[in-house]
Design an enzyme around this catalytic site. Structure first.
Site, short mmCIF file in Angstrom:
data_model
loop_
_atom_site.label_atom_id
_atom_site.label_comp_id
_atom_site.label_asym_id
_atom_site.label_seq_id
_atom_site.Cartn_x
_atom_site.Cartn_y
_atom_site.Cartn_z
N VAL A 94 3.97 1.03 2.13
CA VAL A 94 3.89 0.07 3.48
C VAL A 94 4.33 -1.37 2.66
CG1 VAL A 94 2.45 -1.33 5.06
CG2 VAL A 94 1.81 1.12 4.53
N GLY B 254 0.59 5.15 1.19
CA GLY B 254 -0.39 6.24 1.81
C GLY B 254 0.21 7.66 1.72
N SER B 255 -0.23 8.72 2.49
CA SER B 255 0.21 10.01 2.29
C SER B 255 1.54 9.90 2.59
CB SER B 255 -0.70 10.89 3.11
OG SER B 255 -1.36 10.25 4.09
N PHE B 256 2.06 9.38 3.51
CA PHE B 256 3.47 9.89 3.79
C PHE B 256 4.23 8.76 3.57
CE2 PHE B 256 1.04 12.79 6.55
CZ PHE B 256 1.39 14.14 5.73
N GLY B 257 3.88 7.58 3.22
CA GLY B 257 4.98 6.57 3.14
C GLY B 257 4.36 5.28 2.22
N GLY C 273 0.85 -1.20 0.04
CA GLY C 273 0.06 -0.04 0.04
C GLY C 273 0.96 1.27 0.10
N ASP D 242 -7.81 11.21 10.36
CA ASP D 242 -7.60 10.77 9.02
C ASP D 242 -8.11 9.14 9.02
OD1 ASP D 242 -6.84 10.63 6.49
OD2 ASP D 242 -4.60 9.92 6.72
N LYS E 89 6.13 0.24 7.43
CA LYS E 89 5.82 1.48 6.70
C LYS E 89 7.00 2.44 6.60
CE LYS E 89 3.05 5.59 7.72
NZ LYS E 89 1.84 6.02 8.63
#
Ligand code: NAG
Ligand code: NAG
Ligand code: NAG
Ligand code: NAG
Ligand code: NAG
Ligand code: NAG
Length: 936
Positions: free
Chosen positions: A721, A716-719, A714, A846, A737
């Site tokens: 995974v 996400g917004s900052f990293g 996956g 979030d 992550k």
């Protein structure tokens, strides 16, 4: 539904011919060329800031734009006709230049994260027939110019953050068949222009802030099949013209302020009704018996109104699956009240029967044993039902929820109840049930809630209850139970909400196993015959916020280990034989709202700080040897006592001097050590004590096969995974992550997340195993968080399985309603914990399906705290937080449990989540409510 698709297909082919004809005419005069399209698409691409699965990499000049991912061109004119990028995780804005795609007929951008406003330029797309922007983060008002898309058939902008009123200009979209603006923040009145959209088949405006009354003119929409206007603030009556529309199949006006009655002939006027919900309004009068003529009715939801009188019989409702008539004024307390239940034996799909909170009298008829074995929920609580629990309920082999509390039931619990292996909630509180508790209850390994309080059960607590390994809540209080507390029961560390054994005749000691209950929130063993000392292991129950042990025969001192229960807000040790000094550490229990130490044998000086400053929160009467404290406590002065026994005092004085010196030395040493340690660890948040050791960059590199894309699960917004196998620790499967440190805010998010997760622990929060804060082999900063790996992936993957799911793991892509409810409850308990039970309140900020992961038992865990906020001194206290009433009690489905809908939508966003979990499942995933066929 069939006739619609057929007529629509015809409609479509006509339109196609017409379209081609028009296109041929138009392309001669049009000044735009296919280059315009290419530039517009590139401008669209430029507006996208995140493309986690890289679908837009194919959008380059090495191939013609007609072959770009998600693009379909017209066969002759080679102009873009379809833009389809649904469920791709895209974020960014929708470029106004898409308004130049003048041949565009369909735009599918649903279930992404497009933010900012809807560009008014979309109004230039005169050929547009389908516009689907559902499930994004769009803000601002609905552009008035959309009225320019005069061919529009489908307009879906549900589940965004749109504000303002529904523009009257849309009244010119006369071809509109499918109009969905649900789950936004739209306000103003439900516009009456909708009455002119004569082709309308689907009207879905639920979950907004619309007010005023339902316009009469909606009764002109003779093609209307689906109307969903629930969860608004609509008032007045339901226009009779609307309930006259024979085309209707689904009618949902739940959760408004509607008044009046349902027309007596509703079932004759709308014979094809499949779904009828008016949940939680103020409707009154009888339930029309003509509903029994709606032979296709699947769900009937009339709960939470003021319906009264006798419930009609339903023998023609052959496909009924939900019957919800709870919380009305039905029945009259008479024996024949429940006879309607027998008419439901013809409903072979019956799953939910919720008739709780009415005035039904009489006994439960034996015919219920012939109910469909599909039955999942049977709730008859809070009525005036008497007699025994019919043994026929043992036929409900799929039953998951049994609510019968607050009636006048008598007799015993049959041991055959233990055969209903799927039960997860059983509430029989406050009846006149008796006998002993069958040990077969221990067979119910899926049980989460068991409430048997307020009856006359006697005998011992079956130790086999400890086999109920899922139990969160156990309430056996207020019975005549005797014998010892089975130590095994206290080994049930699944107990997180309450263990209530109070007001029985339990004997013996409190077993030291009580220390296993490390996630328990409330423990009540008051008013029994328990003896012995308070076990010091109780100090391990660090999640406790309420501890009640009053009215027993406990003796000895309050153990020092209780010091670690700093989150407690209610501590009741009254009416025991406890002695010694009142421990000073109670003064630093800042959340303590009630401290009851009365009627014990405490002695010495009453502290005067903390809770002891407040005489309305602290109770100490009946302790004859206490002194000092605030004047309000009316205790004798301590000094006067000291003169009585000078010699002892001299001894204590000298010992206290010695200990004082020692103490100061210890404190100094402690401060030194802490300081020293702090300077070392300050920069890297320390990993948790019960976790894996800090791992190195190299170990993570190895674990994830060099962060290979095969292991990418996956973005996400900052990293990103990754899935990994940590060889160091016997091959634990973990999720790693890796922070994108170049992205603005990522480092902050890392620190926030470490901070948030350092001190919290809850069954429904994603456990962070360790962190890695070092540099990679090129010397760049590298930061990663290592979590438990969750077998079932994110909720996002379940709710919005994207067409191009990159990984081969085949998930059964449907969640049943019980799983959805469990997830809602899991998330609610995680939020409850974060908001109310942590030392400081944490707001996740979030919350969305991609941040909720499911383990192998489908238990939901909230993760990704990168945007969390900390509230010091909880301002959320006002929000009702009673877990017990998060209850899915009857209100399953469309109506989200009220307590979950925290209104501060700016940050916490459970409403969207509930939409995802429940509403969509109802209207989009379930075959019988499938709307997609209308446009596909
Ligand atoms: C779209 O059309 C407008 C007006 O014709 C023009 O100004 C703009 O540059 C066009 N956009 C692109 C990306 O070509
Ligand atoms: C351009 O698109 C093609 C086709 O999808 C792809 O194979 C290629 O890698 C892309 N080129 C770049 C530079 O992204
Ligand atoms: C655009 O039009 C030109 C000339 O009409 C044609 O040569 C070219 O192949 C077209 N491009 C695409 C992507 O269809
Ligand atoms: C409605 O149902 C009742 C009783 O089930 C039946 O007598 C009546 O004929 C039905 N009416 C229609 C119009 O089907
Ligand atoms: C079930 O339906 C049949 C008709 O199909 C009817 O004769 C019978 O009375 C119904 N049973 C009940 C319990 O209503
Ligand atoms: C259920 O409980 C009874 C009595 O405790 C036991 O004899 C029986 O084997 C159990 N059944 C199952 C299926 O576990």
């Amino acid at each position: 539904m069939k006739p619609v698709s057929i007529s629509f297909a015809e409609f479509r082919s006509c339109r196609l011919l017409l379209g081609i004809a028009l296109a041929l005419c138009f392309s001669r005069v049009s000044s735009t060329t296919n280059e315009t399209d290419r530039l517009a698409l590139l401008a669209f691409k430029a507006g996208i800031t995140e493309d986690p699965s890289g679908v837009l990499t194919s959008w380059n000049n090495s191939i013609g734009f007609c072959r770009w991912h998600g693009i379909t061109c017209g066969r002759r004119h080679r102009r873009v006709t379809v833009l389809d990028l649904r469920s791709q995780g895209l974020s960014g804005s929708i470029s106004p230049h898409v308004g130049n795609l003048s041949f565009l007929r369909e735009m599918w951008l649903e279930y992404n994260s497009f933010n900012q406003e809807i560009p008014p330029h979309l109004g230039q797309l005169r050929r547009l027939r389908i516009l689907r922007l559902t499930g994004n983060l769009l803000v601002g008002e609905i552009p008035k110019n959309l009225s320019g898309c005069s061919d529009l058939v489908t307009l879906r902008i549900g589940d965004n953050d749109l504000t303002g009123e529904i523009p009257g200009e849309l009244g010119s979209l006369l071809k509109l068949r499918d109009f969905g603006l649900y789950a936004n923040n739209l306000n103003g009145r439900l516009p009456s222009f909708i009455g002119n959209l004569s082709s309308l088949e689907v009207l879905f405006l639920a979950l907004n802030d619309l007010d005023g009354s339902i316009p009469q003119v909606l009764g002109h929409l003779t093609n209307l099949q689906f109307i969903g206007i629930g969860e608004n603030r609509l008032s007045g009556t339901i226009p009779s013209s609307l309930l006259n529309l024979s085309s209707l199949t689904q009618f949902d006006a739940g959760n408004n302020q509607l008044q009046g009655t349902l027309p007596a002939d509703i079932g004759l006027k709308i014979p094809d009704l499949v779904f009828l919900s008016v949940l939680d309004n103020q409707l009154e009068g009888p339930i029309p018996s003509s509903i029994s003529n709606c032979t296709k009715l699947d769900r009937l939801q009339l709960g939470g109104n003021k319906f009264s009188g006798k419930v009609p019989s339903w023998e023609n409702l052959y496909v009924l699956s939900w019957l919800q008539i709870f919380a009305n004024q039905l029945g009259s307390g008479k024996p024949e009240d429940l006879s309607f239940l027998c008419s439901l034996t013809n409903s072979t799909k019956l799953e939910y029967v919720g008739i709780d909170r009415n005035q039904f009298g009489g006994v439960l008829p034996k015919c219920i044993g012939n109910f469909s074995t599909a039955l999942i929920l049977f709730s008859v609580a809070e009525n005036q039902i008497s007699g025994e629990i019919p043994k026929e309920i043992e036929n409900f082999v799929n039953l998951e929820v049994l609510y019968m509390e607050l009636n006048q039931l008598s007799g015993v619990i049959l041991s055959s109840l233990g055969n209903l292996q799927n039960l997860f909630a059983v509430e029989l509180s406050d009846n006149n049930l008796g006998g002993t508790l069958p040990s077969s209850l221990g067979n119910l390994t899926n049980l989460i809630t068991l409430r048997l309080d307020g009856n006359n059960f006697h005998g011992q607590i079956p130790s086999r209850l400890s086999n109920c390994r899922s139990l969160n809540l156990l309430d056996l209080s207020n019975n005549n139970l005797s014998g010892a507390i089975p130590p095994q029961l206290l080994g049930l560390w699944s107990l997180t909400i309450i263990l209530n054994l109070s007001r029985n005749h339990l004997t013996g000691v409190l077993p030291i196993e009580v220390g296993n209950l490390i996630t328990l929130t409330a423990l009540d063993i008051s008013n029994n015959l328990l003896v012995g000392e308070i076990p010091s292991s109780l100090g391990d129950c660090t999640s406790l916020t309420s501890l009640r042990m009053g009215g027993n025969f406990f003796h000895g001192l309050i153990p020092q280990t209780i010091r670690s229960l700093g989150g407690i807000d209610e501590l009741d040790l009254s009416c025991n034989n406890l002695s010694g000094q009142i421990p000073e550490f109670l003064t630093i229990f800042h959340s303590l709202k009630l401290l009851n130490l009365s009627y014990n044998m405490f002695e010495g000086k009453l502290p005067s700080k903390g809770v002891f400053r407040n005489a309305s929160r602290t109770f100490i009467v009946g302790n004859n040897d206490l002194c000092g404290g605030l004047p309000e406590f009316h205790l004798p002065n301590c000094i006067s006592r000291s003169s009585k026994s000078k010699r002892i005092n001299l001894v204590t004085l000298s010992t206290s001097v010695i200990f004082g010196v020692l103490g100061v030395a210890l404190i100094l040493a402690f401060i030194y050590l802490c300081w020293f340690k702090k300077t070392i660890t300050e920069r890297v948040p320390s990993s948790r004590d019960d976790s894996l050791p800090n791992v190195s960059y190299g170990a993570l590199l190895k674990a994830t096969d060099g962060f290979s894309s095969m292991n990418l699960i996956g973005v996400g917004s900052f990293g990103s995974v990754y899935r990994g196998i940590l060889l160091e620790v016997s091959g634990t499967i973990v999720a790693v992550k890796v922070l994108h440190l170049v992205r603005h805010g990522a480092l902050k998010s890392f620190i926030v997340e470490c901070e948030a997760l350092k001190n919290i622990k809850h069954r429904n929060l994603l456990k962070i195993l360790t962190v890695c804060s070092s540099s990679d082999y090129r010397g760049n900063d590298f930061k990663a968080l290592v979590y438990e790996f969750m077998d079932n992936g994110s909720l996002e993957q379940w709710l919005h399985p994207s067409a191009t799911s990159s990984h081969g793991t085949e998930l059964p892509k449907r969640l049943n309603i019980i799983q959805r409810m469990n997830i809602a409850i899991d998330v609610a308990s995680a939020l409850d914990y974060l908001h109310h039970q942590c030392h400081i309140s944490i707001i996740h900020c979030d919350l969305k399906p991609s941040n909720i992961v499911l383990d192998d038992e489908m238990v939901a865990h909230v993760g990704d705290f990168g945007l969390a906020k900390f509230l010091i001194g909880s301002s959320l206290d006002a929000v009702a937080n009673r877990m017990s009433s998060v209850g899915f009690r009857g209100t399953i489905g469309y109506a989200p449990p009220g307590n979950l809908s925290l209104k501060s939508r700016k940050c916490i966003y459970p409403k969207r989540l509930l939409m995802d979990l429940f509403v969509r499942s109802l209207v989009e995933n379930n075959n019988s409510y499938d709307l997609t066929h209308i446009t596909s």
